[in-house]
Design a protein around this motif. Structure first.
Motif, PDB file in Angstrom:
ATOM      1  N   ILE A 224     -28.831  44.542  31.959  1.00  0.00           N
ATOM      2  CA  ILE A 224     -29.929  45.394  32.399  1.00  0.00           C
ATOM      3  C   ILE A 224     -29.566  46.863  32.206  1.00  0.00           C
ATOM      4  O   ILE A 224     -28.401  47.250  32.312  1.00  0.00           O
ATOM      5  N   SER A 225     -30.566  47.697  31.912  1.00  0.00           N
ATOM      6  CA  SER A 225     -30.303  49.119  31.667  1.00  0.00           C
ATOM      7  C   SER A 225     -30.424  49.939  32.951  1.00  0.00           C
ATOM      8  O   SER A 225     -31.047  49.515  33.924  1.00  0.00           O
ATOM      9  N   HIS A 226     -29.828  51.137  32.912  1.00  0.00           N
ATOM     10  CA  HIS A 226     -29.938  52.062  34.040  1.00  0.00           C
ATOM     11  C   HIS A 226     -31.409  52.342  34.342  1.00  0.00           C
ATOM     12  O   HIS A 226     -31.843  52.313  35.496  1.00  0.00           O
ATOM     13  N   ARG A 227     -32.160  52.630  33.282  1.00  0.00           N
ATOM     14  CA  ARG A 227     -33.564  53.012  33.452  1.00  0.00           C
ATOM     15  C   ARG A 227     -34.387  51.884  34.063  1.00  0.00           C
ATOM     16  O   ARG A 227     -35.266  52.120  34.904  1.00  0.00           O
ATOM     17  N   ASN A 228     -34.100  50.652  33.662  1.00  0.00           N
ATOM     18  CA  ASN A 228     -34.828  49.496  34.203  1.00  0.00           C
ATOM     19  C   ASN A 228     -34.611  49.375  35.713  1.00  0.00           C
ATOM     20  O   ASN A 228     -35.555  49.151  36.483  1.00  0.00           O
ATOM     21  N   ILE A 229     -33.359  49.560  36.149  1.00  0.00           N
ATOM     22  CA  ILE A 229     -33.057  49.477  37.578  1.00  0.00           C
ATOM     23  C   ILE A 229     -33.771  50.588  38.339  1.00  0.00           C
ATOM     24  O   ILE A 229     -34.370  50.355  39.400  1.00  0.00           O
ATOM     25  N   GLN A 230     -33.719  51.809  37.810  1.00  0.00           N
ATOM     26  CA  GLN A 230     -34.399  52.925  38.474  1.00  0.00           C
ATOM     27  C   GLN A 230     -35.892  52.654  38.618  1.00  0.00           C
ATOM     28  O   GLN A 230     -36.482  52.897  39.680  1.00  0.00           O
ATOM     29  N   LYS A 231     -36.488  52.144  37.552  1.00  0.00           N
ATOM     30  CA  LYS A 231     -37.930  51.866  37.543  1.00  0.00           C
ATOM     31  C   LYS A 231     -38.280  50.768  38.541  1.00  0.00           C
ATOM     32  O   LYS A 231     -39.231  50.895  39.325  1.00  0.00           O
ATOM     33  N   ARG A 232     -37.493  49.698  38.533  1.00  0.00           N
ATOM     34  CA  ARG A 232     -37.775  48.567  39.434  1.00  0.00           C
ATOM     35  C   ARG A 232     -37.612  48.977  40.897  1.00  0.00           C
ATOM     36  O   ARG A 232     -38.394  48.586  41.764  1.00  0.00           O
ATOM     37  N   MET A 233     -36.597  49.778  41.210  1.00  0.00           N
ATOM     38  CA  MET A 233     -36.386  50.214  42.596  1.00  0.00           C
ATOM     39  C   MET A 233     -37.555  51.060  43.084  1.00  0.00           C
ATOM     40  O   MET A 233     -38.024  50.899  44.219  1.00  0.00           O
ATOM     41  N   ALA A 234     -38.003  51.970  42.232  1.00  0.00           N
ATOM     42  CA  ALA A 234     -39.144  52.820  42.607  1.00  0.00           C
ATOM     43  C   ALA A 234     -40.380  51.957  42.866  1.00  0.00           C
ATOM     44  O   ALA A 234     -41.131  52.188  43.818  1.00  0.00           O
ATOM     45  N   GLU A 235     -40.567  50.939  42.024  1.00  0.00           N
ATOM     46  CA  GLU A 235     -41.726  50.042  42.185  1.00  0.00           C
ATOM     47  C   GLU A 235     -41.625  49.241  43.481  1.00  0.00           C
ATOM     48  O   GLU A 235     -42.618  49.061  44.185  1.00  0.00           O
ATOM     49  N   TRP A 236     -40.423  48.764  43.805  1.00  0.00           N
ATOM     50  CA  TRP A 236     -40.251  48.005  45.044  1.00  0.00           C
ATOM     51  C   TRP A 236     -40.481  48.903  46.271  1.00  0.00           C
ATOM     52  O   TRP A 236     -41.029  48.451  47.277  1.00  0.00           O
ATOM     53  N   GLY A 237     -40.076  50.142  46.176  1.00  0.00           N
ATOM     54  CA  GLY A 237     -40.323  51.068  47.276  1.00  0.00           C
ATOM     55  C   GLY A 237     -41.806  51.203  47.566  1.00  0.00           C
ATOM     56  O   GLY A 237     -42.241  51.176  48.729  1.00  0.00           O
ATOM     57  N   LYS A 239     -44.188  49.011  46.594  1.00  0.00           N
ATOM     58  CA  LYS A 239     -44.711  47.697  46.969  1.00  0.00           C
ATOM     59  C   LYS A 239     -44.429  47.362  48.430  1.00  0.00           C
ATOM     60  O   LYS A 239     -45.255  46.756  49.122  1.00  0.00           O
ATOM     61  N   GLN A 240     -43.247  47.783  48.917  1.00  0.00           N
ATOM     62  CA  GLN A 240     -42.850  47.497  50.297  1.00  0.00           C
ATOM     63  C   GLN A 240     -43.376  48.542  51.289  1.00  0.00           C
ATOM     64  O   GLN A 240     -43.097  48.454  52.481  1.00  0.00           O
ATOM     65  N   GLY A 241     -44.081  49.534  50.768  1.00  0.00           N
ATOM     66  CA  GLY A 241     -44.690  50.529  51.648  1.00  0.00           C
ATOM     67  C   GLY A 241     -43.722  51.518  52.256  1.00  0.00           C
ATOM     68  O   GLY A 241     -43.984  52.077  53.329  1.00  0.00           O
ATOM     69  N   VAL A 242     -42.581  51.756  51.571  1.00  0.00           N
ATOM     70  CA  VAL A 242     -41.612  52.733  52.072  1.00  0.00           C
ATOM     71  C   VAL A 242     -42.090  54.131  51.690  1.00  0.00           C
ATOM     72  O   VAL A 242     -42.434  54.383  50.531  1.00  0.00           O
ATOM     73  N   ALA A 243     -42.110  55.038  52.648  1.00  0.00           N
ATOM     74  CA  ALA A 243     -42.651  56.387  52.406  1.00  0.00           C
ATOM     75  C   ALA A 243     -41.792  57.169  51.413  1.00  0.00           C
ATOM     76  O   ALA A 243     -42.314  57.927  50.601  1.00  0.00           O
ATOM     77  N   SER A 244     -40.473  56.994  51.480  1.00  0.00           N
ATOM     78  CA  SER A 244     -39.567  57.751  50.601  1.00  0.00           C
ATOM     79  C   SER A 244     -39.533  57.138  49.202  1.00  0.00           C
ATOM     80  O   SER A 244     -39.700  55.928  49.032  1.00  0.00           O
ATOM     81  N   HIS A 245     -39.310  58.009  48.205  1.00  0.00           N
ATOM     82  CA  HIS A 245     -39.077  57.513  46.847  1.00  0.00           C
ATOM     83  C   HIS A 245     -37.722  56.817  46.819  1.00  0.00           C
ATOM     84  O   HIS A 245     -36.732  57.346  47.328  1.00  0.00           O
ATOM     85  N   ILE A 246     -37.666  55.644  46.228  1.00  0.00           N
ATOM     86  CA  ILE A 246     -36.422  54.859  46.212  1.00  0.00           C
ATOM     87  C   ILE A 246     -35.706  55.040  44.883  1.00  0.00           C
ATOM     88  O   ILE A 246     -36.295  54.920  43.818  1.00  0.00           O
ATOM     89  N   SER A 247     -34.417  55.349  44.973  1.00  0.00           N
ATOM     90  CA  SER A 247     -33.584  55.475  43.776  1.00  0.00           C
ATOM     91  C   SER A 247     -32.222  54.869  44.074  1.00  0.00           C
ATOM     92  O   SER A 247     -31.822  54.747  45.236  1.00  0.00           O
ATOM     93  N   PRO A 248     -31.469  54.489  43.033  1.00  0.00           N
ATOM     94  CA  PRO A 248     -30.123  53.942  43.258  1.00  0.00           C
ATOM     95  C   PRO A 248     -29.227  54.898  44.037  1.00  0.00           C
ATOM     96  O   PRO A 248     -28.497  54.490  44.946  1.00  0.00           O
ATOM     97  N   HIS A 249     -29.285  56.204  43.709  1.00  0.00           N
ATOM     98  CA  HIS A 249     -28.409  57.161  44.390  1.00  0.00           C
ATOM     99  C   HIS A 249     -28.790  57.291  45.859  1.00  0.00           C
ATOM    100  O   HIS A 249     -27.920  57.504  46.704  1.00  0.00           O
ATOM    101  N   LYS A 250     -30.072  57.143  46.174  1.00  0.00           N
ATOM    102  CA  LYS A 250     -30.490  57.248  47.572  1.00  0.00           C
ATOM    103  C   LYS A 250     -29.925  56.075  48.381  1.00  0.00           C
ATOM    104  O   LYS A 250     -29.540  56.242  49.540  1.00  0.00           O
TER     105      LYS A 250
END
Length: 310
Positions: A224-237, A239-250
């Motif tokens: 899996i690529s770095h970009r794919n993980i970043q994109k998927r995490m943001a999407e899950w954030g 989808k799960q209704g989390v107010a903050s933007h989700i990133s690997p570093h966060k």
């Protein structure tokens, strides 16, 4: 120059006046930039005059560093200090161009780097909300395993992407990772992180194409690529209704903050994060030296104030 400032020595002032004329007539800089250059240069010229210098030929790299140090002591921001040194370099370039100096003494002196602001960490409830992914589809299992491991072990994104299946030791609860500078370390993982990595390993063969050794693979069956993980995490954030933007570093930052808050063990967090210097960990987790000093005063047997013993 301000009315309250002492007159500059002629050897310092005359070169500045020629430079201002050069900026106005030949460089075509805006009035704002010209005023900024003039303010910075005259401030530095005043400092040099106070130090006993009377001519720009007396200025070397050590004097320039002294000017930078003075600015830092006075509380200048890194960006302002960078502007000050930039104006000084331009002025010395002008003097070199005119043959008044043989070299620019400010060339090798740089301002301290501007510190990048750290992302605001998630609170424990937000992490719980994000990780409440309970789907049986292989990509969802993979994504939860990635997020659980990122938060559960505090990994860097590059470290997580580079993990191979052979690096995962479920029985001992350890993962071998390659950090910055190709330094190898073992990180512990347990609880939800271990549970979801184990679940992912069971469904991973359904996506695998060929013999890619990567622990986490994409739907194409490759690492899996770095970009794919970043994109998927943001999407899950979202989808799960989390107010903050989700990133690997966060997630890594949240891991560090939460472990430190629970343990107060800065050295352990340093080891877990793979930081070479503890000062990096201190900045990363917003822990200041005042906190460390208080802990020292409370804990060290010879640090207690006189009169505090009862």
């Amino acid at each position: 120059m301000s009315e309250s400032a002492a007159p500059l020595p002629r050897g310092l002032e005359k070169s500045l006046l020629r430079f201002y004329e050069y900026l106005r007539s030949e460089k075509g800089l805006s009035l704002h930039t010209q005023r900024n250059y003039k303010q910075q240069l005259e401030t530095m010229a005043q400092h040099l005059a106070q130090m006993g210098l009377k001519d720009w030929k007396q200025v070397d790299a050590a004097w320039v560093r002294q000017l930078a140090s003075k600015g830092m002591r006075e509380g200048m921001k890194a960006s302002s200090l960078s502007t000050r040194l930039s104006s000084l370099r331009s002025f010395f370039d002008f003097l070199v161009l005119r043959g008044e100096l043989s070299a620019n003494p400010a060339k090798g002196v740089s301002a301290p780097r501007k510190q990048r602001p750290l992302p605001k960490n998630l609170d424990v409830d937000e992490v719980g909300q994000l990780l409440e992914v309970d789907e049986d589809e292989p990509l969802s299992i993979r994504d939860r395993a990635i997020m659980e491991l990122m938060y559960g072990a505090g990994l860097r994104l590059a470290e997580l992407v580079s993990i191979d299946v052979r690096d995962v030791h479920l029985r001992s609860g350890e993962i071998r990772v390659i950090g910055k500078g190709d330094k190898e370390r073992k990180v512990p993982f347990s609880g939800h992180a271990k549970e979801w990595v184990e679940r992912w390993l069971k469904v991973r063969p359904s996506l695998l194409k060929g013999d890619d050794p990567a622990l986490f693979i994409s739907k194409l069956g490759q690492r899996i690529s770095h970009r794919n993980i970043q994109k998927r995490m943001a999407e899950w954030g979202q989808k799960q209704g989390v107010a903050s933007h989700i990133s690997p570093h966060k997630l890594r930052h949240s891991f560090a903050t939460h472990v430190l808050e629970s343990s107060n063990n800065l050295r352990a967090v340093q080891e877990l994060l793979g930081h070479e210097n503890i000062s990096t960990t201190q900045i990363y987790t917003h822990l200041d030296f005042q906190h460390l000093a208080q802990a020292y005063d409370q804990a060290h047997p010879r640090a207690k104030k006189k009169g505090s013993e009862s």
